[in-house]
Scaffold this active site. Structure first.
Site, PDB file in Angstrom:
ATOM      1  N   ASP A 112      51.978  19.833 -47.352  1.00 62.53           N
ATOM      2  CA  ASP A 112      53.370  19.449 -47.618  1.00 62.53           C
ATOM      3  C   ASP A 112      54.189  19.194 -46.353  1.00 62.53           C
ATOM      4  O   ASP A 112      55.422  19.098 -46.421  1.00 62.53           O
ATOM      5  CB  ASP A 112      54.039  20.494 -48.517  1.00 62.53           C
ATOM      6  CG  ASP A 112      53.534  20.397 -49.947  1.00 62.53           C
ATOM      7  OD1 ASP A 112      53.252  19.264 -50.393  1.00 62.53           O
ATOM      8  OD2 ASP A 112      53.404  21.433 -50.616  1.00 62.53           O
ATOM      9  N   ASP A 169      50.611  16.262 -56.169  1.00 61.13           N
ATOM     10  CA  ASP A 169      51.840  16.282 -55.359  1.00 61.13           C
ATOM     11  C   ASP A 169      51.642  15.577 -54.011  1.00 61.13           C
ATOM     12  O   ASP A 169      52.588  15.072 -53.408  1.00 61.13           O
ATOM     13  CB  ASP A 169      52.302  17.715 -55.072  1.00 61.13           C
ATOM     14  CG  ASP A 169      52.067  18.689 -56.211  1.00 61.13           C
ATOM     15  OD1 ASP A 169      51.147  18.465 -57.006  1.00 61.13           O
ATOM     16  OD2 ASP A 169      52.788  19.692 -56.280  1.00 61.13           O
TER      17      ASP A 169
HETATM   18  N1  GLY Z   1      53.677  22.300 -56.063  1.00 58.37           N
HETATM   19  C1  GLY Z   1      54.907  21.645 -55.851  1.00 58.37           C
HETATM   20  C2  GLY Z   1      55.696  21.530 -57.082  1.00 58.37           C
HETATM   21  O1  GLY Z   1      56.074  22.546 -57.624  1.00 58.37           O
HETATM   22  O2  GLY Z   1      55.953  20.446 -57.520  1.00 58.37           O
END
Ligand code: GLY
Length: 389
Positions: A112, A169
């Site tokens: 991320d 994601d």
């Molecule tokens: N894992 C990131 C979200 O909660 O979208």
């Protein structure tokens, strides 16, 4: 006055819709007022959710690596673009400097880094040409490159014993690679982003067009092992935020990487998403969870609205109205779920971290607020300044 501020207000996104643009403009003004007040109260912090209306606990400030730590920064840059007021730029820059503890700390970093530094350093560099911000963005992009598993052609999501794990994601993290490719004039970043997007496109989606949250690969052979529920209801369900990452992520993949297959996937994900949003125009947390217990997730609606509005700009004239109308449906659901009272520091309510458990169900989530602001700007300004492309 800031030049980009002037440019961004020049055009309105044209389209036939039930939603009146002046209603959205008025709504955006309310959002701005609320953000002005909250930013005066919290300044350069890393808010995540509120407790009794306040961000006072800063539950995730202790974890400088937490994946949502870029969203308040991104909101401050969006406010700078809307108002031209340096006070928002100053908060954003202070947060960006604080995030250096994560960049230098290294060990807690994960995939991320895209979310975190696209909305801080890359945004800063795009708007101010700050050379330090460019360096931070490039460090984050190079770190993401280092997480690429050449056996399975995927970018590893998490640390510890998760060498074989990649999640949907991630599609929102790879725009930092296309940004770095342009900055460095180096196609390696594009090659890795494409291989990762191809892997997601190949293994995550079922016949109906629903994406898994997690796919596990064998990290040594690269073979597909299994789909896993993650934050959704079950291994074969359809966690709505995951679907919204697919809508917006594949749209950005098409824009940044230029493969028609990504556009097809984004459109298919958009259709699937809208077919499953009910009459209240707010996505359930999981589209395939049993209907006896319905949990909502407004953040999924905000993310999907951004993807739909971006798609509206690139699809054919005949298709365009469907995307704008769909985004407006979601926006009307979001508007119903906003809190502008003095007692509450966040804006968008009724987000859910995940399907299972009750603790973080129907709460404000900082990314809900970020994507709400982005969607409103996209809806009003055809030439909205985007940090993702
Ligand atoms: N894992 C990131 C979200 O909660 O979208």
């Amino acid at each position: 006055m800031n030049l980009i501020f002037v440019e961004q207000t020049e055009k309105l996104l044209k389209g036939i819709s039930d939603m009146k643009l002046n209603e959205i403009e008025i709504f955006l003004q309310k959002v701005q007022s609320k953000l002005t007040r909250t930013s005066e109260q919290i300044g350069a912090k890393f808010p995540y959710t509120t407790t009794n209306g306040k961000y006072e606990e800063f539950a995730y400030e202790d974890d400088i690596y937490w994946w949502t730590n870029g969203f308040w920064v991104g909101i401050m840059w969006k406010m700078f673009l809307l108002t031209g007021d340096d006070k928002y730029k100053n908060i954003a820059t202070e947060c960006e400097n604080k995030l250096d503890a994560a960049l230098n700390g290294f060990e807690g970093l994960h995939h991320d880094v895209g979310f975190m530094w696209i909305l801080s350093a890359v945004a800063d560099y795009k708007l101010t040409k700050n050379p330090e911000a460019r360096k931070r963005g490039l460090i984050a992009a190079n770190y993401l490159m280092g997480r690429f598993n050449i056996n399975g052609n995927y970018i590893r999501a998490w640390n510890g014993d998760a060498a074989g794990v990649a999640i949907i994601d991630s599609m929102m993290n790879i725009p930092i690679l296309s940004w770095a490719a342009k900055e460095e004039n180096d196609p390696r970043y594009i090659a890795v982003a494409k291989k990762h997007a191809d892997t997601i496109n190949k293994y995550y989606f079922d016949e109906e067009g629903a994406s898994a949250h997690i796919v596990v690969f064998n990290p040594e052979t690269g073979e597909f092992v299994k789909k896993v529920a993650g934050q959704g209801y079950s291994d074969s369900s359809a966690w709505s935020r995951g679907q919204s990452w697919a809508v917006y992520g594949f749209t950005l993949a098409y824009i940044n990487l230029g493969d028609e297959l990504y556009l097809e996937r984004a459109k298919k994900s958009a259709k699937f998403f809208m077919e499953h949003v009910g009459e209240d125009n707010v996505p359930d947390c999981d589209f395939r969870a049993p209907k006896e217990l319905v949990k909502k997730d407004t953040s999924a609606g905000a993310i999907a609205a951004c993807g739909l509005l971006e798609l509206a700009k690139i699809v054919s004239e005949e298709e365009k109205d469907w995307y704008i109308k769909s985004a407006d449906r979601l926006l009307s659901g979001l508007i119903e779920n906003c809190d502008f009272s003095l007692e509450e520091q966040s804006i968008l309510q009724n987000g859910s971290l995940q399907y299972h458990g009750t603790e973080q169900t129907h709460i404000p989530l900082i990314y809900g607020d970020y994507y709400l602001v982005e969607a409103l700007q996209k809806r009003l300004f055809e030439n909205e300044v985007s940090f993702w492309k």
